[in-house]
Design a protein around this motif. Structure first.
Motif, PDB file in Angstrom:
ATOM      1  N   ALA A  41      -9.755  15.986 -62.167  1.00  0.00           N
ATOM      2  CA  ALA A  41      -9.084  16.351 -60.923  1.00  0.00           C
ATOM      3  C   ALA A  41      -7.854  15.501 -60.644  1.00  0.00           C
ATOM      4  CB  ALA A  41     -10.061  16.248 -59.753  1.00  0.00           C
ATOM      5  N   ASP A  42      -7.609  14.473 -61.458  1.00  0.00           N
ATOM      6  CA  ASP A  42      -6.400  13.675 -61.313  1.00  0.00           C
ATOM      7  C   ASP A  42      -6.088  13.005 -62.642  1.00  0.00           C
ATOM      8  OD1 ASP A  42      -7.688  10.991 -61.455  1.00  0.00           O
ATOM      9  OD2 ASP A  42      -8.527  11.547 -59.513  1.00  0.00           O
ATOM     10  N   GLY A  43      -4.936  12.347 -62.709  1.00  0.00           N
ATOM     11  CA  GLY A  43      -4.505  11.755 -63.968  1.00  0.00           C
ATOM     12  C   GLY A  43      -5.414  10.654 -64.464  1.00  0.00           C
ATOM     13  N   LEU A  44      -5.924   9.839 -63.548  1.00  0.00           N
ATOM     14  CA  LEU A  44      -6.806   8.751 -63.953  1.00  0.00           C
ATOM     15  C   LEU A  44      -8.093   9.289 -64.550  1.00  0.00           C
ATOM     16  CD1 LEU A  44      -7.184   5.711 -64.085  1.00  0.00           C
ATOM     17  CD2 LEU A  44      -8.154   5.793 -61.762  1.00  0.00           C
ATOM     18  N   GLU A  45      -8.652  10.323 -63.939  1.00  0.00           N
ATOM     19  CA  GLU A  45      -9.841  10.964 -64.502  1.00  0.00           C
ATOM     20  C   GLU A  45      -9.533  11.515 -65.895  1.00  0.00           C
ATOM     21  OE1 GLU A  45     -11.787  13.930 -62.205  1.00  0.00           O
ATOM     22  OE2 GLU A  45     -12.125  12.630 -60.477  1.00  0.00           O
ATOM     23  N   ALA A  46      -8.338  12.071 -66.060  1.00  0.00           N
ATOM     24  CA  ALA A  46      -7.958  12.631 -67.359  1.00  0.00           C
ATOM     25  C   ALA A  46      -7.906  11.545 -68.426  1.00  0.00           C
ATOM     26  CB  ALA A  46      -6.608  13.330 -67.249  1.00  0.00           C
TER      27      ALA A  46
END
Length: 220
Positions: free
Chosen positions: A36-41
């Motif tokens: 759901a966000d870049g850090l999760e990615a």
């Protein structure tokens, strides 16, 4: 048949669900995770080891451009920027950060699956208009003047392939121009990537123009 492992990074659940449904009918593509966000990615790539990430740009915590930069610096995973924005600043920063392609969210389903397959194969996927803008952008920039690399590490045939790649030739066109087979072209391209330390065709163009290794407006 080994499936292409895909991670979908987008802050909108409906977009992620729609993309999952899109790829459900593709026998050679498997969605292995969502973010759901870049850090999760970034974290998901480390644990799931996908082949390709479809990356949105505007996301909370860490945007897609920053996530792309970190993923491409640390992992062999390919990133395709998936966005509603067809704007130069997003295109150029994403590609500089290591993205293998750029595709709009309203693209046809066939185009999305093609983007994933191209990225997984080590190719770059850009529309012709984006490719022209990319080359024009780098042609206008000053050439590096200190410690600029050369093509000495390439064989003569690899240098021929390099010049044609920068001109936008696809594999079939390169094979015809050099009068060799497609498999030979693919082999030369892979060796070229390894020697130059680049990931795909877009990175070859960036490498060439940033280091003044081709004329600003190649012909032929």
């Amino acid at each position: 048949m080994r499936k292409i492992r895909v991670l979908i990074a987008d802050d909108q659940p409906l977009i992620r669900s729609g993309l999952c449904a899109t790829f459900a009918s593709a026998q050679d593509i498997e969605v292995v995770g969502e973010a759901a966000d870049g850090l999760e990615a970034v974290r998901a790539v480390k644990t799931l080891r996908p082949d390709v990430v479809l990356m949105d740009i505007n996301m909370p915590t860490m945007d897609g451009l920053a996530a792309t930069r970190q993923i491409c610096a640390e992992q062999p995973t390919k990133v395709v920027i998936l966005t509603i924005y067809d704007q130069d600043e997003y295109v150029f920063e994403g590609l500089r950060n290591g993205a293998s392609g750029f595709i709009l969210k309203n693209a046809p389903i066939a185009r999305l699956t093609e983007a994933v397959r191209h990225a997984a194969d080590g190719d770059a996927l850009l529309s012709p208009s984006v490719t022209r803008r990319l080359i024009d952008q780098f042609a206008r920039q000053p050439v590096a003047t200190t410690s600029a690399p050369t093509l000495d590490q390439l064989t003569e045939r690899e240098r021929d392939v390099f010049r044609l790649l920068v001109r936008g030739y696809n594999n079939e066109e390169i094979a015809q121009a050099l009068m060799v087979g497609d498999s030979t072209v693919k082999s030369h391209i892979q060796h070229l990537y390894q020697k130059l330390g680049v990931r795909d065709r877009v990175q070859v163009v960036i490498y060439a123009y940033e280091n003044g290794l081709v004329p600003a407006h190649p012909t032929g």
